[in-house]
Design a protein around this motif. Structure first.
Motif, short mmCIF file in Angstrom:
data_model
loop_
_atom_site.label_atom_id
_atom_site.label_comp_id
_atom_site.label_asym_id
_atom_site.label_seq_id
_atom_site.Cartn_x
_atom_site.Cartn_y
_atom_site.Cartn_z
N ASP A 1 -2.05 -2.36 -12.64
CA ASP A 1 -0.66 -2.12 -12.24
C ASP A 1 -0.63 -0.95 -11.22
N VAL A 2 -1.52 0.31 -11.78
CA VAL A 2 -1.25 1.27 -11.13
C VAL A 2 -2.24 1.21 -9.67
N ILE A 3 -3.42 0.58 -9.85
CA ILE A 3 -3.86 0.39 -8.53
C ILE A 3 -3.30 -0.45 -7.71
N GLU A 4 -2.58 -1.53 -8.02
CA GLU A 4 -2.05 -2.38 -7.24
C GLU A 4 -0.82 -1.77 -6.52
N ALA B 1 -2.69 0.54 -3.76
CA ALA B 1 -3.20 -0.31 -2.62
C ALA B 1 -1.90 -1.03 -1.59
N THR B 2 -1.07 -1.57 -2.42
CA THR B 2 0.22 -2.15 -1.68
C THR B 2 0.85 -1.36 -0.91
N THR B 3 1.20 -0.06 -1.43
CA THR B 3 1.71 0.98 -0.63
C THR B 3 0.95 1.64 0.75
N LEU B 4 -0.43 1.58 0.49
CA LEU B 4 -1.50 2.21 1.47
C LEU B 4 -1.32 0.88 2.44
N ALA B 5 -1.25 -0.17 2.17
CA ALA B 5 -1.34 -1.40 3.17
C ALA B 5 0.09 -1.81 3.73
N PHE B 6 1.03 -0.68 4.07
CA PHE B 6 2.39 -0.78 4.38
C PHE B 6 3.14 -2.05 3.88
N ARG B 7 2.92 -2.14 2.54
CA ARG B 7 3.80 -3.30 1.92
C ARG B 7 4.62 -2.69 0.88
N GLU B 8 5.70 -3.32 0.29
CA GLU B 8 6.41 -2.83 -0.93
C GLU B 8 5.94 -3.11 -2.27
N PRO B 9 5.43 -2.26 -3.14
CA PRO B 9 4.94 -2.46 -4.16
C PRO B 9 6.25 -2.63 -5.32
N ASP B 10 5.88 -2.61 -6.65
CA ASP B 10 7.22 -2.45 -7.36
C ASP B 10 8.01 -1.29 -7.24
N ARG B 11 7.42 -0.21 -7.38
CA ARG B 11 8.15 1.09 -6.95
C ARG B 11 7.15 1.98 -6.26
N VAL B 12 7.88 3.01 -5.63
CA VAL B 12 7.19 4.00 -4.70
C VAL B 12 6.21 4.84 -5.64
N PRO B 13 5.02 5.02 -5.19
CA PRO B 13 4.00 5.90 -6.12
C PRO B 13 4.20 7.16 -6.08
N ILE B 14 3.97 7.89 -7.30
CA ILE B 14 4.00 9.58 -7.24
C ILE B 14 2.53 9.77 -7.28
N TRP B 15 2.38 10.71 -6.26
CA TRP B 15 1.00 11.34 -6.21
C TRP B 15 0.93 12.61 -6.27
N GLU B 16 0.75 13.33 -7.38
CA GLU B 16 0.94 14.87 -7.67
C GLU B 16 -0.25 15.45 -8.65
N SER B 17 -0.10 16.80 -8.12
CA SER B 17 -0.91 17.53 -8.83
C SER B 17 -0.20 18.90 -9.48
N GLY C 1 13.18 4.72 -6.88
CA GLY C 1 11.86 4.36 -6.18
C GLY C 1 11.64 2.81 -6.28
N ARG C 2 12.65 1.97 -7.02
CA ARG C 2 12.11 0.81 -7.25
C ARG C 2 12.54 -0.13 -6.12
N TYR C 3 11.71 -0.84 -5.82
CA TYR C 3 11.95 -1.75 -4.56
C TYR C 3 12.69 -3.10 -5.13
N PRO C 4 13.59 -3.84 -4.32
CA PRO C 4 13.73 -3.43 -2.77
C PRO C 4 14.64 -2.17 -2.69
N ILE C 5 14.55 -1.06 -1.72
CA ILE C 5 15.01 0.32 -1.70
C ILE C 5 16.71 -0.20 -1.03
N ARG C 6 17.67 0.31 -1.51
CA ARG C 6 18.92 0.25 -0.97
C ARG C 6 19.33 1.52 -0.39
#
Length: 346
Positions: free
Chosen positions: A6-9, A12-28, A341-346
């Motif tokens: 589910d994390v990979i999906e 990957a979905t976000t990178l393809a300009f589609r809406e996944p289940d929620r907005v991913p968090i990419w942090e350090s 961040g859960r889709y759909p974003i309102r």
């Protein structure tokens, strides 16, 4: 150990300009307080992996050991927020002219990079995806004033001195990115190339167009040919270079710093479906100095402006969560990101 599907999906979905289940968090992370809060007594780097998991972070390019104030290591010294060189890389134009790099050992680079990638992914799996940020070549080297003065002088007076340095750096970066491409180590790689301050570009856009972007195109070519996305990281405001970045083959930008004047809503409108946006949660005045509620509102703002339609991963506008971010603010940030961040974003 494999990363959760589910994390990979989600990524990957976000990178393809589609809406996944929620907005991913990419942090350090780089915060002793965070590590102690979530993993008291656990040594680094294991404490960082625990903190990422507990915060619900989806991806990281690696976390950093807390700075040890005043402690010297080689030619560097630990300061409050980072590690600074105590010895300049170049002291004069003559020293730059005499510079001769060591030969590139492609086999050694491959072995070391693969071992490092495997170690880091094993550390963060199965809940967090490790995404490398080793794709750049160091166009403007030197994070000390003496070296930067030498570099600036060379750019103005004798750019051939820099071209010799760039040639070796580009060759090395192409080897590294070739390893990443051949072994399909990640779906996206971040290239760190700082070319701007908060108030503008470090050098002229004409110089960047003649000397930076052609080399960046060469450096990222192995990744692009393998179908791996490329995120260009630069601090400061690079809005006037976005057309050049797209033409060069860059797939996304980071960290879209709101305090530098980057308008993520405008960039989203202009480059929707062409630029992945990573970042934009205000670091300078919100995450570091604001209230937890102010942090939540800024997360909601960034999501409203950039997340609809996919193509947006949340990250601090510093590119990492620094030690001056209170623990409660970091918790509020990640909690609100998962909630709002859960889709759909309102």
């Amino acid at each position: 150990m494999r990363v959760r599907p589910d994390v990979i999906e989600r990524i990957a979905t976000t990178l393809a300009f589609r809406e996944p289940d929620r907005v991913p968090i990419w942090e350090s992370l780089q915060s002793a307080a965070l590590y102690e809060h979530f993993a008291p007594g656990v040594p680094f780097p294991e404490c960082a992996a625990v903190a990422c998991e507990r915060l619900g972070i989806d991806a990281t390019y690696g976390c950093m050991e807390p700075a040890r104030e005043g402690v010297r290591a080689g030619n560097a010294v630990h300061a409050a927020l980072t590690v600074w060189r105590t010895e300049p890389r170049f002291r004069s134009l003559e020293e730059l002219e005499r510079y001769r790099p060591e030969p590139i050992d492609a086999t050694e680079i491959e072995e070391r990079l693969l071992a490092e990638h495997e170690r880091r992914q094993a550390l963060y799996a199965p809940n967090v995806l490790y995404l490398p940020q080793n794709g750049g070549f160091g166009f403007l080297p030197g994070y000390d004033t003496e070296t930067f003065t030498v570099v600036a002088t060379a750019l103005a007076q004798d750019i051939t001195l820099m071209e010799r340095l760039w040639e070796h750096a580009v060759e090395r970066a192409v080897v590294r990115n070739g390893v990443t491409a051949r072994h399909r180590l990640a779906p996206v790689v971040q290239c760190c190339e700082d070319v701007a301050f908060k108030t503008g570009l470090m050098v002229s856009p004409d110089l960047l167009r003649r000397h930076f972007f052609p080399r960046l195109r060469q450096v990222i070519a192995p990744l692009k040919e393998a179908g791996i996305k490329v995120i260009w990281h630069s601090d400061g405001n690079v809005t006037e270079l976005l057309d050049d970045a797209v033409a060069c083959g860059v797939d996304g930008i980071n960290p879209v710093d709101v305090s530098s004047g980057m308008d993520i809503a405008d960039i989203k409108r202009r480059y929707e479906g062409r630029l992945i946006l990573v970042g934009n949660v205000g670091a300078d005045h919100v995450l570091s100095r604001g209230t937890a509620e102010a942090v939540r509102e800024d997360v909601r703002r960034s999501i409203r402006e950039a997340s609809p339609g996919g193509g947006h991963l949340l990250q601090s506008s510093d590119g990492q969560l620094m030690p001056d971010c209170p623990v409660e603010n970091v918790i509020a940030y990640c909690d609100e990101a998962r909630r709002a961040g859960r889709y759909p974003i309102r």
